[in-house]
Design an enzyme around this catalytic site. Structure first.
Site, PDB file in Angstrom:
ATOM      1  N   CYS A  79       0.763  -1.146  -0.174  1.00 45.42           N
ATOM      2  CA  CYS A  79       0.140  -0.026  -0.019  1.00 45.42           C
ATOM      3  C   CYS A  79       0.917   1.272   0.139  1.00 45.42           C
ATOM      4  CB  CYS A  79      -0.922  -0.126   1.009  1.00 45.42           C
ATOM      5  SG  CYS A  79      -2.570   0.899   0.993  1.00 45.42           S
ATOM      6  N   HIS A 167      -3.716  -5.335   1.073  1.00 46.86           N
ATOM      7  CA  HIS A 167      -3.200  -5.941   2.170  1.00 46.86           C
ATOM      8  C   HIS A 167      -3.218  -7.503   2.330  1.00 46.86           C
ATOM      9  CE1 HIS A 167      -2.447  -2.028   4.442  1.00 46.86           C
ATOM     10  NE2 HIS A 167      -3.465  -1.588   3.544  1.00 46.86           N
ATOM     11  N   GLU A 169      -1.954  -9.278   4.432  1.00 46.98           N
ATOM     12  CA  GLU A 169      -1.926  -9.895   5.554  1.00 46.98           C
ATOM     13  C   GLU A 169      -3.397 -10.043   6.449  1.00 46.98           C
ATOM     14  OE1 GLU A 169      -1.524  -5.550   6.028  1.00 46.98           O
ATOM     15  OE2 GLU A 169      -0.938  -7.026   4.761  1.00 46.98           O
ATOM     16  N   ASP A 225       1.875 -14.765  30.289  1.00 42.20           N
ATOM     17  CA  ASP A 225       3.177 -14.138  29.762  1.00 42.20           C
ATOM     18  C   ASP A 225       4.231 -14.307  31.164  1.00 42.20           C
ATOM     19  OD1 ASP A 225       2.069 -13.468  27.801  1.00 42.20           O
ATOM     20  OD2 ASP A 225       1.788 -11.278  28.380  1.00 42.20           O
TER      21      ASP A 225
END
Length: 509
Positions: A79, A167, A169, A225
Protein backbone atom coordinates in the site's frame (compact mmCIF):
# COMPACT_ATOMS: atom_id res chain seq x y z
CA UNK A 1 22.74 -15.79 12.86
CA UNK A 2 19.00 -16.45 12.57
CA UNK A 3 17.56 -15.56 9.16
CA UNK A 4 14.85 -12.93 9.31
CA UNK A 5 12.58 -10.53 7.45
CA UNK A 6 12.72 -6.83 8.36
CA UNK A 7 9.46 -4.87 8.40
CA UNK A 8 9.79 -1.08 8.20
CA UNK A 9 6.82 0.53 9.92
CA UNK A 10 5.30 3.71 8.49
CA UNK A 11 2.50 3.70 11.07
CA UNK A 12 -0.04 1.30 9.58
CA UNK A 13 -2.65 -0.32 11.83
CA UNK A 14 -1.81 -3.62 10.09
CA UNK A 15 1.98 -3.68 10.65
CA UNK A 16 1.90 -6.13 13.56
CA UNK A 17 -0.41 -8.37 11.55
CA UNK A 18 2.16 -8.54 8.72
CA UNK A 19 4.74 -9.73 11.24
CA UNK A 20 2.40 -12.35 12.66
CA UNK A 21 1.66 -13.72 9.19
CA UNK A 22 5.36 -13.96 8.32
CA UNK A 23 5.96 -15.84 11.56
CA UNK A 24 3.14 -18.24 10.72
CA UNK A 25 5.42 -19.26 7.85
CA UNK A 26 8.02 -20.23 10.49
CA UNK A 27 10.23 -17.30 9.53
CA UNK A 28 11.44 -14.85 12.15
CA UNK A 29 10.82 -11.16 11.51
CA UNK A 30 11.21 -7.86 13.32
CA UNK A 31 9.42 -4.52 13.09
CA UNK A 32 11.47 -1.31 13.11
CA UNK A 33 10.38 2.32 12.61
CA UNK A 34 11.09 3.57 9.09
CA UNK A 35 13.40 6.22 10.55
CA UNK A 36 15.37 3.80 12.70
CA UNK A 37 16.56 1.19 10.19
CA UNK A 38 19.03 -1.29 11.68
CA UNK A 39 22.19 -2.40 9.89
CA UNK A 40 21.28 -4.70 6.99
CA UNK A 41 23.25 -7.80 7.97
CA UNK A 42 23.48 -10.99 5.87
CA UNK A 43 20.86 -12.75 8.01
CA UNK A 44 18.20 -10.21 6.89
CA UNK A 45 16.80 -11.89 3.78
CA UNK A 46 14.16 -9.35 2.74
CA UNK A 47 12.38 -6.13 3.68
CA UNK A 48 8.67 -5.30 3.74
CA UNK A 49 7.58 -1.64 3.66
CA UNK A 50 4.30 -1.24 5.57
CA UNK A 51 1.25 0.85 4.88
CA UNK A 52 0.64 4.20 6.56
CA UNK A 53 -2.17 6.58 7.57
CA UNK A 54 -0.27 9.25 5.58
CA UNK A 55 -0.48 9.99 1.87
CA UNK A 56 2.82 9.97 -0.05
CA UNK A 57 1.67 13.35 -1.38
CA UNK A 58 1.68 14.94 2.09
CA UNK A 59 4.57 17.31 2.78
CA UNK A 60 5.21 15.66 6.14
CA UNK A 61 4.74 12.06 4.93
CA UNK A 62 7.26 9.46 6.16
CA UNK A 63 10.18 9.05 3.77
CA UNK A 64 13.36 7.01 3.42
CA UNK A 65 16.27 6.82 0.98
CA UNK A 66 15.24 3.79 -1.07
CA UNK A 67 18.53 3.78 -2.98
CA UNK A 68 20.12 2.27 0.13
CA UNK A 69 17.91 -0.82 -0.26
CA UNK A 70 16.77 -1.23 -3.88
CA UNK A 71 18.59 -3.90 -5.82
CA UNK A 72 20.58 -4.96 -2.76
CA UNK A 73 17.86 -6.99 -0.99
CA UNK A 74 14.35 -8.23 -1.92
CA UNK A 75 11.74 -5.51 -1.25
CA UNK A 76 7.96 -5.69 -0.94
CA UNK A 77 5.99 -2.46 -0.57
CA UNK A 78 2.46 -2.80 0.83
CA UNK A 79 0.00 0.00 0.00
CA UNK A 80 1.86 3.17 1.17
CA UNK A 81 5.16 1.32 0.72
CA UNK A 82 4.26 0.51 -2.89
CA UNK A 83 3.17 4.09 -3.59
CA UNK A 84 6.36 5.44 -2.03
CA UNK A 85 8.58 3.34 -4.31
CA UNK A 86 6.56 4.30 -7.37
CA UNK A 87 6.70 8.01 -6.56
CA UNK A 88 10.45 7.89 -5.80
CA UNK A 89 11.06 6.58 -9.31
CA UNK A 90 8.95 9.10 -11.19
CA UNK A 91 5.57 7.38 -11.04
CA UNK A 92 2.35 9.33 -10.61
CA UNK A 93 0.46 8.84 -7.33
CA UNK A 94 -2.81 10.76 -7.01
CA UNK A 95 -5.92 10.84 -4.88
CA UNK A 96 -8.19 8.25 -6.46
CA UNK A 97 -11.58 9.11 -7.92
CA UNK A 98 -12.65 5.56 -7.13
CA UNK A 99 -11.27 4.97 -3.67
CA UNK A 100 -11.13 1.34 -2.66
CA UNK A 101 -11.83 0.34 0.92
CA UNK A 102 -12.71 -3.22 1.77
CA UNK A 103 -13.07 -6.24 -0.49
CA UNK A 104 -12.08 -6.23 -4.17
CA UNK A 105 -11.42 -8.91 -6.80
CA UNK A 106 -8.30 -9.34 -8.90
CA UNK A 107 -9.29 -9.42 -12.57
CA UNK A 108 -5.69 -9.72 -13.77
CA UNK A 109 -2.82 -11.72 -12.23
CA UNK A 110 0.61 -12.31 -13.80
CA UNK A 111 1.04 -15.94 -12.81
CA UNK A 112 4.57 -15.98 -14.26
CA UNK A 113 5.72 -13.39 -11.71
CA UNK A 114 7.41 -14.95 -8.66
CA UNK A 115 5.30 -12.83 -6.28
CA UNK A 116 1.90 -13.68 -7.74
CA UNK A 117 2.52 -17.19 -9.06
CA UNK A 118 -0.32 -19.63 -8.33
CA UNK A 119 -2.70 -16.77 -7.41
CA UNK A 120 -6.15 -16.95 -9.02
CA UNK A 121 -8.12 -14.63 -11.28
CA UNK A 122 -11.01 -13.44 -9.12
CA UNK A 123 -9.00 -13.77 -5.91
CA UNK A 124 -10.42 -11.56 -3.16
CA UNK A 125 -8.11 -8.90 -1.71
CA UNK A 126 -8.55 -6.22 0.96
CA UNK A 127 -8.07 -2.60 -0.08
CA UNK A 128 -7.53 0.33 2.29
CA UNK A 129 -6.23 3.37 0.46
CA UNK A 130 -7.38 6.76 -0.78
CA UNK A 131 -4.44 7.28 -3.17
CA UNK A 132 -3.65 5.17 -6.20
CA UNK A 133 -0.75 4.75 -8.62
CA UNK A 134 -1.97 6.13 -11.95
CA UNK A 135 1.22 5.82 -14.00
CA UNK A 136 4.26 3.60 -13.46
CA UNK A 137 7.89 4.37 -14.40
CA UNK A 138 9.21 2.68 -17.55
CA UNK A 139 11.00 -0.16 -15.76
CA UNK A 140 7.92 -1.11 -13.72
CA UNK A 141 5.46 -3.78 -14.92
CA UNK A 142 1.91 -4.43 -13.69
CA UNK A 143 1.46 -7.88 -12.10
CA UNK A 144 -2.07 -7.56 -10.64
CA UNK A 145 -5.16 -5.41 -11.23
CA UNK A 146 -8.70 -4.99 -9.94
CA UNK A 147 -11.63 -3.54 -11.88
CA UNK A 148 -11.02 -0.07 -10.44
CA UNK A 149 -7.27 -0.13 -9.82
CA UNK A 150 -5.05 -1.01 -12.77
CA UNK A 151 -1.84 -1.04 -10.71
CA UNK A 152 -2.94 -3.49 -8.03
CA UNK A 153 0.63 -4.78 -7.97
CA UNK A 154 3.90 -4.23 -9.82
CA UNK A 155 7.41 -5.60 -10.28
CA UNK A 156 10.54 -3.56 -11.03
CA UNK A 157 12.33 -5.27 -13.92
CA UNK A 158 15.77 -6.65 -13.15
CA UNK A 159 15.23 -6.48 -9.38
CA UNK A 160 13.56 -8.49 -6.64
CA UNK A 161 11.45 -5.43 -5.88
CA UNK A 162 7.64 -5.52 -5.75
CA UNK A 163 4.72 -3.36 -4.71
CA UNK A 164 1.05 -4.15 -4.01
CA UNK A 165 -1.83 -1.77 -3.26
CA UNK A 166 -3.78 -4.32 -1.21
CA UNK A 167 -3.17 -5.89 2.19
CA UNK A 168 -2.19 -9.60 1.96
CA UNK A 169 -1.87 -9.89 5.74
CA UNK A 170 -5.58 -9.51 6.55
CA UNK A 171 -7.97 -12.43 6.71
CA UNK A 172 -10.14 -11.02 3.90
CA UNK A 173 -7.33 -11.37 1.33
CA UNK A 174 -8.04 -15.02 0.61
CA UNK A 175 -4.70 -15.76 -1.08
CA UNK A 176 -2.70 -13.30 1.01
CA UNK A 177 -0.68 -16.00 2.72
CA UNK A 178 0.21 -17.48 -0.67
CA UNK A 179 1.58 -14.11 -1.79
CA UNK A 180 3.54 -13.65 1.44
CA UNK A 181 4.95 -17.17 1.14
CA UNK A 182 5.97 -16.43 -2.46
CA UNK A 183 7.90 -13.40 -1.23
CA UNK A 184 9.35 -14.75 2.01
CA UNK A 185 10.18 -18.29 0.94
CA UNK A 186 10.58 -18.27 -2.86
CA UNK A 187 11.96 -14.77 -3.45
CA UNK A 188 13.87 -14.16 -0.20
CA UNK A 189 14.89 -17.81 0.19
CA UNK A 190 13.98 -18.22 3.87
CA UNK A 191 14.19 -21.82 5.11
CA UNK A 192 11.17 -21.78 7.51
CA UNK A 193 13.08 -23.11 10.49
CA UNK A 194 11.78 -20.75 13.19
CA UNK A 195 9.54 -23.04 15.28
CA UNK A 196 8.55 -23.21 18.96
CA UNK A 197 11.10 -25.98 19.53
CA UNK A 198 13.89 -24.01 17.86
CA UNK A 199 12.97 -20.88 19.84
CA UNK A 200 13.02 -22.76 23.15
CA UNK A 201 16.36 -24.39 22.39
CA UNK A 202 17.98 -21.14 21.24
CA UNK A 203 16.54 -19.04 24.06
CA UNK A 204 17.55 -21.43 26.83
CA UNK A 205 21.11 -21.53 25.48
CA UNK A 206 21.14 -17.71 25.30
CA UNK A 207 19.77 -17.35 28.84
CA UNK A 208 22.39 -19.72 30.24
CA UNK A 209 25.16 -17.65 28.65
CA UNK A 210 23.64 -14.36 29.74
CA UNK A 211 22.79 -15.23 33.34
CA UNK A 212 25.47 -17.75 34.27
CA UNK A 213 25.14 -18.55 37.99
CA UNK A 214 23.46 -15.26 38.90
CA UNK A 215 20.07 -15.11 40.62
CA UNK A 216 16.87 -13.84 39.01
CA UNK A 217 13.70 -12.69 40.80
CA UNK A 218 10.39 -12.68 38.92
CA UNK A 219 6.89 -11.57 39.88
CA UNK A 220 4.34 -14.18 38.83
CA UNK A 221 0.75 -13.16 38.15
CA UNK A 222 -0.76 -16.53 37.23
CA UNK A 223 -1.16 -15.25 33.68
CA UNK A 224 0.27 -16.58 30.43
CA UNK A 225 3.21 -14.21 29.90
CA UNK A 226 4.81 -14.33 33.35
CA UNK A 227 4.24 -18.11 33.59
CA UNK A 228 5.93 -18.87 30.25
CA UNK A 229 8.79 -16.46 31.07
CA UNK A 230 9.25 -18.29 34.38
CA UNK A 231 9.35 -21.71 32.71
CA UNK A 232 11.98 -20.62 30.19
CA UNK A 233 14.14 -19.13 32.94
CA UNK A 234 13.63 -22.25 35.06
CA UNK A 235 14.83 -24.47 32.20
CA UNK A 236 17.92 -22.27 31.89
CA UNK A 237 18.95 -21.58 35.51
CA UNK A 238 16.83 -23.89 37.72
CA UNK A 239 16.82 -22.97 41.40
CA UNK A 240 18.57 -19.66 40.72
CA UNK A 241 15.16 -18.37 39.64
CA UNK A 242 13.12 -17.03 42.56
CA UNK A 243 9.45 -16.49 41.77
CA UNK A 244 7.12 -14.41 43.93
CA UNK A 245 3.37 -14.80 43.57
CA UNK A 246 1.42 -12.18 45.52
CA UNK A 247 -2.18 -12.80 46.56
CA UNK A 248 -3.65 -9.30 46.42
CA UNK A 249 -7.09 -10.50 47.46
CA UNK A 250 -8.46 -9.55 44.05
CA UNK A 251 -7.84 -12.82 42.24
CA UNK A 252 -10.52 -15.25 41.12
CA UNK A 253 -11.96 -17.73 43.63
CA UNK A 254 -9.31 -20.26 44.78
CA UNK A 255 -6.95 -19.03 42.05
CA UNK A 256 -4.02 -18.39 44.40
CA UNK A 257 -4.01 -21.96 45.75
CA UNK A 258 -4.67 -23.53 42.35
CA UNK A 259 -1.88 -21.64 40.59
CA UNK A 260 0.68 -22.14 43.39
CA UNK A 261 -0.03 -25.87 43.29
CA UNK A 262 0.48 -25.98 39.52
CA UNK A 263 3.73 -24.02 39.73
CA UNK A 264 5.07 -26.38 42.38
CA UNK A 265 4.13 -29.40 40.26
CA UNK A 266 6.20 -27.88 37.44
CA UNK A 267 9.23 -27.62 39.71
CA UNK A 268 9.27 -23.83 39.89
CA UNK A 269 10.85 -22.19 42.93
CA UNK A 270 7.82 -20.11 44.00
CA UNK A 271 7.01 -18.24 47.18
CA UNK A 272 3.36 -17.36 47.70
CA UNK A 273 2.67 -14.21 49.68
CA UNK A 274 -0.71 -13.60 51.34
CA UNK A 275 -1.18 -9.83 51.20
CA UNK A 276 -4.98 -9.77 50.92
CA UNK A 277 -5.62 -7.67 54.03
CA UNK A 278 -2.91 -5.18 53.07
CA UNK A 279 -4.46 -4.51 49.65
CA UNK A 280 -8.04 -4.27 50.97
CA UNK A 281 -6.89 -1.84 53.67
CA UNK A 282 -4.99 0.31 51.15
CA UNK A 283 -8.09 0.49 48.92
CA UNK A 284 -10.52 1.36 51.72
CA UNK A 285 -12.99 4.05 50.70
CA UNK A 286 -11.45 4.70 47.23
CA UNK A 287 -13.89 4.83 44.32
CA UNK A 288 -11.90 6.48 41.50
CA UNK A 289 -10.83 3.82 38.94
CA UNK A 290 -7.40 5.34 38.18
CA UNK A 291 -6.60 5.84 41.85
CA UNK A 292 -7.62 2.24 42.56
CA UNK A 293 -5.23 1.05 39.81
CA UNK A 294 -2.38 3.11 41.25
CA UNK A 295 -3.03 1.90 44.81
CA UNK A 296 -3.03 -1.73 43.64
CA UNK A 297 0.14 -1.21 41.56
CA UNK A 298 2.00 0.66 44.29
CA UNK A 299 1.03 -1.85 46.97
CA UNK A 300 2.24 -4.68 44.75
CA UNK A 301 5.58 -2.91 44.30
CA UNK A 302 5.95 -2.53 48.06
CA UNK A 303 5.16 -6.19 48.74
CA UNK A 304 7.32 -7.47 45.90
CA UNK A 305 10.22 -5.23 46.93
CA UNK A 306 10.07 -6.43 50.53
CA UNK A 307 10.05 -10.07 49.45
CA UNK A 308 12.82 -9.57 46.86
CA UNK A 309 15.09 -8.02 49.49
CA UNK A 310 14.82 -11.22 51.55
CA UNK A 311 16.69 -13.05 48.76
CA UNK A 312 20.46 -12.61 48.94
CA UNK A 313 22.56 -11.46 45.97
CA UNK A 314 19.88 -11.06 43.33
CA UNK A 315 21.26 -9.55 40.11
CA UNK A 316 18.38 -9.78 37.65
CA UNK A 317 14.69 -8.93 37.43
CA UNK A 318 12.73 -11.28 35.15
CA UNK A 319 9.76 -9.85 33.27
CA UNK A 320 7.10 -11.28 30.94
CA UNK A 321 7.36 -8.42 28.43
CA UNK A 322 6.11 -9.51 24.98
CA UNK A 323 6.81 -8.08 21.54
CA UNK A 324 3.77 -5.74 21.22
CA UNK A 325 4.95 -3.99 24.42
CA UNK A 326 8.34 -3.40 22.80
CA UNK A 327 6.90 -2.24 19.47
CA UNK A 328 4.43 0.16 21.08
CA UNK A 329 7.18 1.75 23.16
CA UNK A 330 8.95 2.98 20.00
CA UNK A 331 7.15 5.69 18.04
CA UNK A 332 7.29 5.74 14.24
CA UNK A 333 7.60 9.51 14.61
CA UNK A 334 11.00 9.17 16.21
CA UNK A 335 13.28 6.57 17.80
CA UNK A 336 12.66 6.04 21.47
CA UNK A 337 14.26 3.89 24.11
CA UNK A 338 11.30 4.29 26.46
CA UNK A 339 9.87 1.01 27.71
CA UNK A 340 6.27 1.02 28.90
CA UNK A 341 5.96 1.15 32.67
CA UNK A 342 3.09 -1.33 33.01
CA UNK A 343 4.95 -4.61 32.60
CA UNK A 344 4.15 -7.54 34.87
CA UNK A 345 5.70 -6.08 38.01
CA UNK A 346 4.40 -2.56 37.47
CA UNK A 347 7.75 -0.74 37.33
CA UNK A 348 10.05 -1.35 40.29
CA UNK A 349 11.76 1.35 42.39
CA UNK A 350 15.06 2.63 41.00
CA UNK A 351 16.97 1.67 44.14
CA UNK A 352 16.58 -2.03 43.38
CA UNK A 353 19.26 -1.57 40.67
CA UNK A 354 18.54 -4.89 38.98
CA UNK A 355 19.38 -5.79 35.41
CA UNK A 356 16.29 -6.82 33.40
CA UNK A 357 15.88 -10.09 31.51
CA UNK A 358 12.86 -10.48 29.21
CA UNK A 359 12.87 -13.93 27.57
CA UNK A 360 9.62 -13.34 25.62
CA UNK A 361 10.27 -9.86 24.23
CA UNK A 362 10.37 -11.04 20.60
CA UNK A 363 7.10 -13.02 20.76
CA UNK A 364 3.46 -12.20 20.05
CA UNK A 365 0.77 -13.45 22.44
CA UNK A 366 -0.26 -16.40 20.27
CA UNK A 367 3.40 -17.44 20.01
CA UNK A 368 3.78 -17.22 23.80
CA UNK A 369 0.90 -19.70 24.13
CA UNK A 370 2.58 -22.10 21.66
CA UNK A 371 5.84 -21.92 23.61
CA UNK A 372 3.96 -22.48 26.88
CA UNK A 373 2.33 -25.64 25.55
CA UNK A 374 5.71 -26.96 24.41
CA UNK A 375 7.06 -26.26 27.90
CA UNK A 376 4.26 -28.29 29.49
CA UNK A 377 2.26 -25.55 31.21
CA UNK A 378 -1.31 -26.62 32.11
CA UNK A 379 -4.20 -25.56 29.90
CA UNK A 380 -5.93 -23.47 32.57
CA UNK A 381 -2.91 -21.12 32.53
CA UNK A 382 -2.10 -21.21 28.80
CA UNK A 383 -5.69 -20.94 27.56
CA UNK A 384 -7.04 -18.57 30.18
CA UNK A 385 -8.79 -15.40 29.10
CA UNK A 386 -6.97 -12.08 29.52
CA UNK A 387 -7.28 -10.95 33.14
CA UNK A 388 -6.47 -7.37 34.19
CA UNK A 389 -3.46 -6.68 36.41
CA UNK A 390 -5.65 -5.00 39.07
CA UNK A 391 -7.87 -8.10 38.98
CA UNK A 392 -11.36 -7.83 40.44
CA UNK A 393 -10.40 -4.40 41.76
CA UNK A 394 -11.59 -2.84 38.49
CA UNK A 395 -14.58 -5.16 38.20
CA UNK A 396 -16.03 -3.89 41.48
CA UNK A 397 -17.38 -0.46 40.62
CA UNK A 398 -17.08 1.97 43.51
CA UNK A 399 -15.26 1.21 46.76
CA UNK A 400 -13.81 -2.21 47.51
CA UNK A 401 -14.54 -4.27 50.62
CA UNK A 402 -13.80 -7.87 51.54
CA UNK A 403 -17.54 -8.65 51.33
CA UNK A 404 -17.82 -7.22 47.81
CA UNK A 405 -14.80 -9.27 46.72
CA UNK A 406 -16.44 -12.40 48.16
CA UNK A 407 -19.67 -11.73 46.27
CA UNK A 408 -17.91 -11.10 42.95
CA UNK A 409 -15.61 -14.12 43.34
CA UNK A 410 -18.65 -16.35 43.80
CA UNK A 411 -20.47 -14.82 40.81
CA UNK A 412 -17.35 -14.97 38.61
CA UNK A 413 -16.73 -18.60 39.53
CA UNK A 414 -20.25 -19.67 38.59
CA UNK A 415 -20.02 -17.75 35.30
CA UNK A 416 -16.58 -18.99 34.21
CA UNK A 417 -17.22 -22.59 35.27
CA UNK A 418 -20.54 -22.44 33.42
CA UNK A 419 -18.80 -21.29 30.23
CA UNK A 420 -16.34 -24.18 30.55
CA UNK A 421 -19.07 -26.73 31.29
CA UNK A 422 -21.15 -25.63 28.28
CA UNK A 423 -18.13 -25.62 25.93
CA UNK A 424 -18.30 -21.84 25.48
CA UNK A 425 -15.14 -20.69 27.26
CA UNK A 426 -12.79 -21.18 24.32
CA UNK A 427 -15.29 -19.60 21.92
CA UNK A 428 -15.08 -16.15 23.50
CA UNK A 429 -12.04 -13.87 23.82
CA UNK A 430 -12.77 -12.72 27.36
CA UNK A 431 -15.52 -13.06 29.93
CA UNK A 432 -16.02 -11.07 33.11
CA UNK A 433 -18.50 -10.45 35.87
CA UNK A 434 -18.87 -6.90 37.19
CA UNK A 435 -20.35 -5.90 40.56
CA UNK A 436 -22.32 -2.69 40.06
CA UNK A 437 -22.73 0.04 42.70
CA UNK A 438 -26.49 -0.41 42.27
CA UNK A 439 -29.08 -2.19 44.38
CA UNK A 440 -32.47 -3.23 43.14
CA UNK A 441 -35.74 -4.46 44.57
CA UNK A 442 -36.43 -8.16 44.23
CA UNK A 443 -38.65 -10.89 45.62
CA UNK A 444 -37.36 -14.11 47.16
CA UNK A 445 -40.03 -16.39 48.57
CA UNK A 446 -42.56 -14.14 50.29
CA UNK A 447 -40.01 -11.45 51.12
CA UNK A 448 -38.90 -8.34 49.29
CA UNK A 449 -35.15 -7.92 48.89
CA UNK A 450 -32.94 -4.94 48.15
CA UNK A 451 -29.65 -6.37 46.95
CA UNK A 452 -26.81 -6.06 44.44
CA UNK A 453 -26.86 -6.12 40.63
CA UNK A 454 -24.13 -7.90 38.67
CA UNK A 455 -23.39 -7.52 34.97
CA UNK A 456 -22.00 -10.34 32.87
CA UNK A 457 -19.71 -9.47 29.95
CA UNK A 458 -18.35 -11.69 27.14
CA UNK A 459 -16.65 -10.41 24.00
CA UNK A 460 -15.27 -11.79 20.74
CA UNK A 461 -11.99 -10.33 19.52
CA UNK A 462 -8.68 -11.27 17.93
CA UNK A 463 -6.38 -8.80 19.66
CA UNK A 464 -8.44 -6.80 22.16
CA UNK A 465 -8.18 -3.61 20.08
CA UNK A 466 -11.76 -3.98 18.87
CA UNK A 467 -14.40 -6.36 20.20
CA UNK A 468 -18.00 -7.37 19.68
CA UNK A 469 -20.25 -8.71 22.41
CA UNK A 470 -20.60 -12.48 22.35
CA UNK A 471 -24.01 -13.80 21.36
CA UNK A 472 -24.19 -16.41 24.11
CA UNK A 473 -27.22 -18.73 23.97
CA UNK A 474 -30.28 -17.43 25.83
CA UNK A 475 -30.66 -20.81 27.53
CA UNK A 476 -27.12 -20.53 28.93
CA UNK A 477 -27.64 -16.98 30.18
CA UNK A 478 -30.93 -17.96 31.80
CA UNK A 479 -29.35 -20.92 33.60
CA UNK A 480 -26.34 -18.90 34.81
CA UNK A 481 -28.52 -16.01 35.99
CA UNK A 482 -30.72 -18.41 37.93
CA UNK A 483 -27.72 -20.15 39.52
CA UNK A 484 -26.07 -16.86 40.55
CA UNK A 485 -29.23 -15.47 42.17
CA UNK A 486 -29.96 -18.74 43.99
CA UNK A 487 -26.43 -19.40 45.23
CA UNK A 488 -24.80 -16.01 45.84
CA UNK A 489 -26.11 -14.24 48.88
CA UNK A 490 -26.33 -10.52 48.23
CA UNK A 491 -27.28 -10.66 44.51
CA UNK A 492 -30.85 -10.50 43.24
CA UNK A 493 -30.44 -9.28 39.65
CA UNK A 494 -28.20 -10.27 36.69
CA UNK A 495 -27.84 -8.23 33.47
CA UNK A 496 -25.87 -8.95 30.27
CA UNK A 497 -23.69 -6.29 28.62
CA UNK A 498 -24.33 -6.03 24.86
CA UNK A 499 -21.95 -3.12 24.07
CA UNK A 500 -19.13 -3.42 21.56
CA UNK A 501 -15.66 -1.84 21.58
CA UNK A 502 -15.72 0.89 20.40
CA UNK A 503 -17.53 2.80 21.78
CA UNK A 504 -17.45 0.82 25.04
CA UNK A 505 -14.29 -0.78 26.44
CA UNK A 506 -13.99 -4.45 27.37
CA UNK A 507 -13.55 -3.71 31.06
CA UNK A 508 -15.92 -1.34 32.83
CA UNK A 509 -13.14 0.56 34.62
Amino acid sequence: MQESILILDFGSQYTQLIARRVRELNVYCEIHPYNHIPEITPNIKGIILSGSPFSVRDADAPNIDLSLLRGKIPLLGVCFGAQLMAQHNGGNVEASNTREYGRAKLNFVDQNCPLTQKMSIGSQVWMSHGDTILNLPADFEVIASTQDVKVGGYHIKGEKTYGIQFHPEVYHSTEGMLLLKNFVVNICGCAQRWTPDSFIETQIKSLKQKLGNEKVVLGLSGGVDSSVAAMLLHRAIGKNLYCIFVDNGLLRKNEFEKVIHSYNDLGLNVKGVDARDRFIHALKGETDPEKKRKIIGNTFIEVFDEEAHLIQDVSWLGQGTIYPDVIESISVNGPSATIKSHHNVGGLPDFMKLKVVEPLNVLFKDEVRLIGRQLGLPGFIIDRHPFPGPGLGIRILGDITAEKVRILQEVDDIYIEGLIKHDLYDKVWQAAAILLPVQSVGVMGDERTYENVVALRAVDSTDGMTADWSHLPYEFLAAISNEIINKVKGVNRVVYDISSKPPATIEWE
